[in-house]
Design a protein around this motif. Structure first.
Motif, short mmCIF file in Angstrom:
data_model
loop_
_atom_site.label_atom_id
_atom_site.label_comp_id
_atom_site.label_asym_id
_atom_site.label_seq_id
_atom_site.Cartn_x
_atom_site.Cartn_y
_atom_site.Cartn_z
N GLY A 1 0.82 -1.23 0.00
CA GLY A 1 0.00 0.00 0.00
C GLY A 1 0.85 1.27 0.00
O GLY A 1 0.30 2.37 -0.08
N GLU A 2 2.17 1.12 0.08
CA GLU A 2 3.02 2.32 0.12
C GLU A 2 2.96 3.12 -1.18
O GLU A 2 3.10 4.33 -1.18
CB GLU A 2 4.47 1.94 0.45
N ASP B 1 0.32 3.57 -3.03
CA ASP B 1 -0.88 4.42 -2.95
C ASP B 1 -0.66 5.59 -1.98
O ASP B 1 -1.10 6.71 -2.23
CB ASP B 1 -2.10 3.60 -2.50
N MET B 2 0.02 5.30 -0.86
CA MET B 2 0.28 6.38 0.10
C MET B 2 1.17 7.44 -0.54
O MET B 2 0.93 8.64 -0.40
CB MET B 2 0.95 5.81 1.35
N LEU B 3 2.20 6.99 -1.25
CA LEU B 3 3.12 7.94 -1.90
C LEU B 3 2.39 8.81 -2.91
O LEU B 3 2.70 10.00 -3.06
CB LEU B 3 4.23 7.17 -2.63
N ARG B 4 1.42 8.23 -3.58
CA ARG B 4 0.70 8.99 -4.61
C ARG B 4 -0.06 10.17 -4.02
O ARG B 4 -0.27 11.17 -4.70
CB ARG B 4 -0.26 8.06 -5.37
N THR B 5 -0.48 10.03 -2.76
CA THR B 5 -1.21 11.16 -2.16
C THR B 5 -0.26 12.30 -1.79
O THR B 5 -0.71 13.36 -1.36
CB THR B 5 -2.01 10.71 -0.91
N PHE B 6 1.05 12.06 -1.93
CA PHE B 6 2.02 13.14 -1.70
C PHE B 6 2.40 13.80 -3.04
O PHE B 6 3.39 14.51 -3.12
CB PHE B 6 3.28 12.59 -1.01
#
Lengths: 270, 283
Positions: free
Chosen positions: B86-87, B89-94
Motif C-alpha cells: 500500500g506504500e 498508494d500512500m506515496l501517490r497522495t504526496f
C-alpha cells in the motif's frame, strides 16, 4: 455530509461557492470487468466533519475510498477538492490510509515518517515530532517498523496520512483487526483531527465507535448509497436501536441479512 | 497541490532504495557471493595470470549469466512490494510523480548494484599485475593487445549491461501485480536473454532459417548478446591473432540503449495510471 443525492446534481459553480466543503465526490461509478462495484455514488465532506462509510464486505467501500483518495480512476463521476476548502495554499489535498498498510522493514518509525515528510515543502522535524505525538508513537519512534504490532502499524499509517495537514483524510477500515482499546484510541484521534478542521471519510465496521464519533453515517450496499444521516437521525428515522439494525432496515432487500449481521458482529468482537 | 521538484523527489526515493538494499541481508549476501565468484574466477582461472584480455574472456560468460540474476534479485520486488504493502498508494497522495518514483527506485538500486559489480571487477583487475608478477619475462608480449584500457572498457560495458538488466527487471516489477507473476516474468526473461536468443541463433543458422546477413541483427536482439558483441569487438578485439566478428558495434550499442529505454519506459507507464483530479478539478 450533505445530502448526497442533491450533491450529485450540483453544478461546478455550486461547488466552488461552498466554502465549507472539503471534498465532493459526484456520481462515482466503477466496474471491474462486468461487475459493477460503485454505481453513481455521491459523497461530500465538510471541513471538520467525520463521515463514516458503513457497509458489508464487498459493498464497494474500499473502491470508493481509493477513488476519493485519488489513487483509482472512476469510470464515471468526478472528485472535487475546492481550493477554498483548504486552510493554506501549500496544504496537501488528501491523506490516505489503505486497508492493510505495511512499511519497509529495516527503518525506524521516525525514519519512515521522515521519508514521507520529505515530499512536503513545509514539513520539517517539528511536524514529524508533532505527528508522532499526535498518533501516540513518540515512545516507539526509534523502533523498527517490522517489530510494531498491527495496531501500531495502523497508527504509523495514520501518522503518514496526517503529515502535511491534508484538508481531507481518507481511511479505509483503520480499526480492522484492532482491539477495542486501540479502536477507541484511533477514533478519538480522528475526532480531534476533525475538531481542527480536517474533513474525514472513514470506512469502518466499528459501529459503536461510529455511533460515538461520526457526524454522518452513510450506508453503502452493493455499490449504491442507501442513506446518509447523523447516527442519531438514522436511529430515529429507521426506528431501530442499533446501527446494524438501522442498516438492515435501510437495505432494499434482506436477502443477505445474515451475511451482513455476521460481518458486523465479527468486527465488533475483534 | 504541492509544487515540488521532480529531481528532489527522485533523490528522496533513491536514498531510501539504497538504504533498503544495504539493510537487506539477503541482498548483501548475494552481492558478497557475486564478488567472491568474480574474484575466484580471476584467481583460479587462467585469465588472472594471463593478462587483462584473457581475464576479460574468462569473466565474460560469467558476468553475462550472473548479472541478470543479480539484477533480478535486486529489482523484481522493488516496486511490486510497495504496491502490495500500500506504500505506492500512500506515496501517490504526496503528489509524487511517476518519473520521480521509478527514477528514484532505479537510481537507488542501480547505485548499489553497479557499485557491487564494478568493485568486484576492480578487485579482479587488481589481481592481474599481482598474479602476472611471477611470470617469466623471456616470452614476447604484445602490450598493446593486452592493456588495462581494454579491461576498463570491459568494466564500463559491464556497468552498462547491469543498468540495462536492472531497467528490464524494474519493468517487470512495475507491470506485475503479484509476486508469483513477477517471479515468472523475470525468470522467463532471464532464461530467454541468457540462453534463449543464442539457442535460437544457433538453431536458425543450422537450419538455414537465419541468413548470414541476419546474424548482426539477431546478436542485437537480446541485451546479453549485444553486450557480448560489444565486449568482444571493443574490449577484446583480437583473439589468437584473428579479429573478432561479433555483430555490428553500433547496432549492439543501439540495442542496449533501446532495452534500457524500453525497460524504464514500461516501468513508468505501468507503475500507476495518473488520476486527473485535484484543486477544483474533476476526474
Amino acid at each position: 455530509m450533505s445530502d448526497d443525492v442533491a450533491a450529485a446534481n450540483s453544478t461546478q459553480s455550486d461547488v466552488d461557492s461552498e466554502t465549507a466543503i472539503a471534498l465532493r465526490a459526484l456520481d462515482i461509478s466503477r466496474s471491474f470487468g462486468n461487475v459493477s462495484v460503485l454505481d453513481g455514488v455521491s459523497v461530500s465532506v465538510e471541513q471538520g466533519e467525520l463521515v463514516a462509510i458503513v457497509g458489508p464486505n464487498g459493498s464497494g467501500k474500499s473502491t470508493l475510498m481509493e477513488v476519493i483518495a485519488g489513487v483509482r480512476s472512476p469510470d464515471a463521476g468526478s472528485v472535487i477538492i475546492p481550493a477554498d476548502g483548504r486552510t493554506n495554499t501549500n496544504q496537501r489535498d488528501v491523506g490516505y490510509l489503505p486497508q492493510r498498510p505495511a512499511f519497509r522493514e529495516g527503518f525506524t518509525v521516525r525514519e519512515t515518517l521522515q521519508f514521507y515528510a520529505r515530499f512536503l515543502d513545509e514539513t520539517g522535524p517539528t511536524d514529524v515530532n508533532e505527528t508522532l505525538q499526535r498518533v501516540g508513537l513518540r515512545h516507539v519512534s526509534g523502533r523498527n517498523v517490522g517489530s510494531l504490532s498491527g495496531g501500531m502499524t495502523r497508527l504509523l499509517g495514520l501518522g503518514q496520512a496526517i503529515l502535511g495537514h491534508p484538508s481531507v483524510l481518507v481511511l479505509d477500515e483503520p480499526g480492522s483487526g484492532l482491539d477495542p482499546t486501540m479502536v477507541e484510541r484511533l477514533f478519538s484521534i480522528l475526532h480531534s483531527l476533525a475538531d481542527d478542521g480536517t474533513g474525514i471519510v472513514v470506512a469502518s465496521h466499528h459501529l459503536a465507535a461510529i455511533e460515538t464519533y461520526a457526524d454522518t453515517v452513510a450506508f453503502l450496499d452493493r455499490g449504491g448509497l442507501l442513506v446518509s444521516e447523523s447516527p442519531t437521525q438514522l436511529l430515529a428515522s429507521t426506528g431501530q436501536e442499533t446501527l446494524v439494525d438501522a442498516f438492515l432496515a435501510s437495505m432494499k432487500s434482506d436477502e443477505h441479512e445474515s451475511t451482513v449481521r455476521a460481518g458486523f458482529r465479527e468486527e465488533e468482537t475483534d | 497541490m504541492v509544487d515540488r521538484d521532480i529531481v528532489d523527489d527522485l533523490f528522496v526515493v533513491a536514498t531510501r532504495e539504497l538504504r533498503t538494499v544495504v539493510k537487506t541481508p539477503s541482498l548483501v549476501a548475494l552481492a558478497g557471493v557475486f564478488a567472491v565468484s568474480i574474484v575466484g574466477v580471476a584467481w583460479a582461472g587462467t585469465g588472472g595470470s594471463g593478462g587483462f584480455v584473457p581475464l576479460t574472456l574468462d569473466l565474460l560468460t560469467f558476468v553475462e549469466v550472473l548479472i541478470p540474476l543479480l539484477a533480478f534479485a535486486f529489482g523484481y520486488r522493488s516496486i511490486l512490494n510497495d504496491r502490495l504493502t500500500g506504500e505506492l498508494d500512500m506515496l501517490r497522495t504526496f503528489d509524487v510523480d511517476r518519473i520521480a518514483y521509478v527514477g528514484g527506485v532505479y537510481v537507488g538500486r542501480a547505485m548499489a548494484l553497479v557499485g557491487v559489480v564494478v568493485a568486484s571487477l576492480f578487485i579482479a583487475g587488481v589481481l592481474v599485475p599481482v598474479l602476472t608478477a611471477d611470470q617469466p619475462t623471456f616470452l614476447a608480449q604484445n602490450r598493446a593487445a593486452d592493456s588495462i584500457l581494454r579491461f576498463v572498457r570491459f568494466v564500463v560495458f559491464t556497468g552498462g549491461f547491469t543498468l540495462v538488466a536492472l531497467a528490464v527487471t524494474l519493468a517487470v516489477s512495475a507491470a506485475a501485480r503479484t509476486l508469483r507473476t513477477a517471479f515468472v516474468f523475470a525468470t522467463v526473461l532471464t532464461v530467454a536473454f541468457v540462453i534463449g536468443v543464442d539457442t535460437a541463433l544457433i538453431a536458425g543458422l543450422a537450419s538455414g532459417v537465419v541468413p548470414q546477413e541476419g546474424i548482426a541483427l539477431l546478436f542485437a536482439a537480446s541485451p546479453n548478446s549485444a553486450f557480448r558483441g560489444l565486449v568482444l569487438e571493443i574490449a577484446v578485439g583480437v583473439v589468437s591473432g584473428t579479429s573478432v566478428n561479433a555483430g555490428s558495434t553500433p547496432l549492439n550499442a543501439f540495442a542496449l540503449l533501446l532495452w534500457w529505454l524500453l525497460g524504464l519506459g514500461i516501468a513508468v507507464w505501468r507503475v500507476w495510471s495518473p488520476v486527473g483530479w485535484n484543486d477544483d478539478g474533476g476526474t
